[in-house]
Write an enzyme that holds these catalytic residues in place. Structure first.
Site, PDB file in Angstrom:
ATOM      1  N   ILE A 107       0.827  -1.208   0.000  1.00  0.00           N
ATOM      2  CA  ILE A 107       0.000   0.000   0.000  1.00  0.00           C
ATOM      3  C   ILE A 107       0.858   1.254   0.000  1.00  0.00           C
ATOM      4  O   ILE A 107       0.365   2.347   0.266  1.00  0.00           O
ATOM      5  CB  ILE A 107      -0.957   0.006   1.217  1.00  0.00           C
ATOM      6  CG1 ILE A 107      -0.177  -0.107   2.537  1.00  0.00           C
ATOM      7  CG2 ILE A 107      -1.970  -1.130   1.107  1.00  0.00           C
ATOM      8  CD1 ILE A 107      -1.040   0.000   3.783  1.00  0.00           C
ATOM      9  N   HIS A 166      -4.419  -4.135  -2.587  1.00  0.00           N
ATOM     10  CA  HIS A 166      -4.904  -3.766  -1.253  1.00  0.00           C
ATOM     11  C   HIS A 166      -5.081  -2.263  -1.081  1.00  0.00           C
ATOM     12  O   HIS A 166      -5.191  -1.771   0.042  1.00  0.00           O
ATOM     13  CB  HIS A 166      -3.954  -4.302  -0.171  1.00  0.00           C
ATOM     14  CG  HIS A 166      -3.937  -5.804  -0.101  1.00  0.00           C
ATOM     15  ND1 HIS A 166      -2.865  -6.518   0.416  1.00  0.00           N
ATOM     16  CD2 HIS A 166      -4.856  -6.736  -0.476  1.00  0.00           C
ATOM     17  CE1 HIS A 166      -3.132  -7.822   0.358  1.00  0.00           C
ATOM     18  NE2 HIS A 166      -4.329  -7.970  -0.186  1.00  0.00           N
TER      19      HIS A 166
END
Length: 244
Positions: free
Chosen positions: A101, A117
């Protein structure tokens, strides 16, 4: 000695990256030594339930990492993958699926990227029905709970928390690329977080060549990886991909 791979005969190359690829950039992993989950209880700060009950705790857990990312840069492994994508012929396709991320692949220049994600560099409204789009947001928000400019409800990091589903578009893109994959490379991932943990097995079952680049070998006795290169991604990838 690390040899360069000849990937010219492959038409659909899929790469999966995990936390290990970003360690050289100074990004802490979530698991293992110096892992974030060694300090934070997942149930309290990284689940959908936590977001609904105590959104401030979610910000307290992820805010410091967001602040760190403001000065973090891609390392040689991120840049090698971006250069490799740019070097492919018009007959080849490349998809990079990342579980990270941190946004470093995008910064390095990767174009066909699936942030599986989400991205900690962005925020969105905690109310899924709100029309406020996700937006780039550098504020760490560790003390004051930020609110949505459209509806006034709490904002949240635009990442996938536990108890949440992978975004439909990301899952569809990943599945489509795996169906057509003939070379699958995983980099810096422990292979324990599903559904991404099943990608190598899926690629193998569909006939793709599978390879792992990681600090440690894959733990399973019947590993889906036919080949494993053990070492630091930032040192191995430039040579393996022929972009050193």
């Amino acid at each position: 000695m690390v040899l360069s791979l000849d990937l010219r005969r492959y038409r659909n190359i899929v790469v999966l990256t995990g936390a290990g690829i970003s360690v050289a950039s100074g990004v802490r992993p979530f698991r293992g030594p110096n892992g974030i989950w060694n300090e934070w209880d997942i149930e309290r700060c990284a689940t959908r339930t936590a977001l609904e009950q105590s959104p401030q705790l979610v910000w307290q857990a992820f805010g410091p990492l967001r602040k760190q990312l403001q000065t973090t840069q891609p390392n040689a492994a991120h840049r090698a993958l971006a250069r490799f994508e740019q070097s492919l012929s018009k007959h080849q396709r490349f998809t990079l699926i990342t579980q990270n991320i941190d946004g470093l692949h995008q910064m390095a220049g990767t174009r066909n990227l699936v942030e599986f994600h989400g991205s900690l560099r962005q925020s969105r409204c905690s109310d899924d029905a709100c029309e406020q789009p996700s937006f780039v947001d550098q504020r760490a928000h560790t003390e004051t709970l930020p609110t949505c400019p459209t509806c006034g409800k709490p904002l949240r990091p635009d990442i996938v928390l536990f108890e949440e589903s992978i975004p439909t578009w990301a899952e569809a893109h990943a599945k489509r690329s795996l169906r057509e994959c003939d070379f699958f490379l995983a980099v810096g991932t422990s292979g324990t977080v599903f559904p991404a943990a099943a990608f190598a097995r899926t690629a193998q079952m569909l006939g793709a060549r599978t390879m792992l680049v990681n600090l440690e070998p894959h733990a399973e006795a019947d590993s889906a990886f036919e080949e494993q290169q053990i070492g630091r991604a930032e040192e191995l990838l430039p040579t393996l991909l022929g972009v050193a």
